[in-house]
Design an enzyme around this catalytic site. Sequence first.
Site, PDB file in Angstrom:
ATOM      1  N   HIS A  98     117.553  76.208  40.207  1.00  0.00           N
ATOM      2  CA  HIS A  98     117.336  75.137  39.235  1.00  0.00           C
ATOM      3  C   HIS A  98     115.881  75.130  38.777  1.00  0.00           C
ATOM      4  O   HIS A  98     114.995  75.639  39.465  1.00  0.00           O
ATOM      5  CB  HIS A  98     117.715  73.796  39.847  1.00  0.00           C
ATOM      6  CG  HIS A  98     119.192  73.659  40.078  1.00  0.00           C
ATOM      7  ND1 HIS A  98     119.750  72.492  40.522  1.00  0.00           N
ATOM      8  CD2 HIS A  98     120.217  74.531  39.894  1.00  0.00           C
ATOM      9  CE1 HIS A  98     121.060  72.653  40.620  1.00  0.00           C
ATOM     10  NE2 HIS A  98     121.366  73.880  40.250  1.00  0.00           N
TER      11      HIS A  98
ATOM     12  N   GLU B  34     113.760  72.698  38.656  1.00  0.00           N
ATOM     13  CA  GLU B  34     112.896  71.970  39.588  1.00  0.00           C
ATOM     14  C   GLU B  34     112.544  72.858  40.784  1.00  0.00           C
ATOM     15  O   GLU B  34     111.407  72.878  41.243  1.00  0.00           O
ATOM     16  CB  GLU B  34     113.595  70.704  40.112  1.00  0.00           C
ATOM     17  CG  GLU B  34     114.076  69.766  39.033  1.00  0.00           C
ATOM     18  CD  GLU B  34     115.533  69.985  38.638  1.00  0.00           C
ATOM     19  OE1 GLU B  34     116.242  68.998  38.446  1.00  0.00           O
ATOM     20  OE2 GLU B  34     115.955  71.158  38.510  1.00  0.00           O
TER      21      GLU B  34
ATOM     22  N   CYS C  78     119.474  67.299  40.900  1.00  0.00           N
ATOM     23  CA  CYS C  78     120.652  67.278  41.770  1.00  0.00           C
ATOM     24  C   CYS C  78     120.196  66.923  43.192  1.00  0.00           C
ATOM     25  O   CYS C  78     118.999  66.772  43.453  1.00  0.00           O
ATOM     26  CB  CYS C  78     121.336  68.644  41.751  1.00  0.00           C
ATOM     27  SG  CYS C  78     120.422  69.928  42.657  1.00  0.00           S
TER      28      CYS C  78
ATOM     29  N   CYS D  57     117.721  69.640  44.736  1.00  0.00           N
ATOM     30  CA  CYS D  57     116.376  69.513  44.151  1.00  0.00           C
ATOM     31  C   CYS D  57     115.708  68.217  44.600  1.00  0.00           C
ATOM     32  O   CYS D  57     114.507  68.191  44.861  1.00  0.00           O
ATOM     33  CB  CYS D  57     116.449  69.577  42.629  1.00  0.00           C
ATOM     34  SG  CYS D  57     116.956  71.202  42.015  1.00  0.00           S
TER      35      CYS D  57
END
Length: 165
Positions: A68, A70, A96, A99
């Site tokens: 991801h 992040e 999410c 993260c």
Amino acid sequence: MDITHLVAKRSTCLRRQVGAVLVKDKKILATGYNGAPSRLEHCLEVGCLRKRQSIPSGERHELCRGLHGEQNAIIQAAYHGVEIRGATLYCTNHPCIICSKMIINAGIERVVYEDGYADALAKEMLKESGILIEKFSRKKKEFNISGHTFQLKGRHIKKSLKRST
């Protein structure tokens, strides 16, 4: 947020383009976008595993070639020895749960996101951690910080009586 969207354009994900920017003291510390790990083929080249297996968004994060945005921003900061404790994370989407746990342990103090993401546990854990969560709005008439709604009236900010979730 414009820089965050620019970073998202580098995404190699076929489903969602996510950008993340870590900032502290008005300086960009690191950026990240969603895509496969370095030196591996991207979904643009080999196709989407999640699509082939009909995995809905927000579920089974481990069944994906990509990281991801992040995660990549946090990893880039660590790789280059940049301290991010106390930073703000600007992200195109709400983080999410995976993260969110990384954000909490990295010492990030504030998250500003534009679009939602269906992950109730992530929202709950970020709230519990005390990290300030702000939903960015291009309209700038109303915004949310850690579950409290504020309204912009001219040049003044007024806290709304309604409590958002």
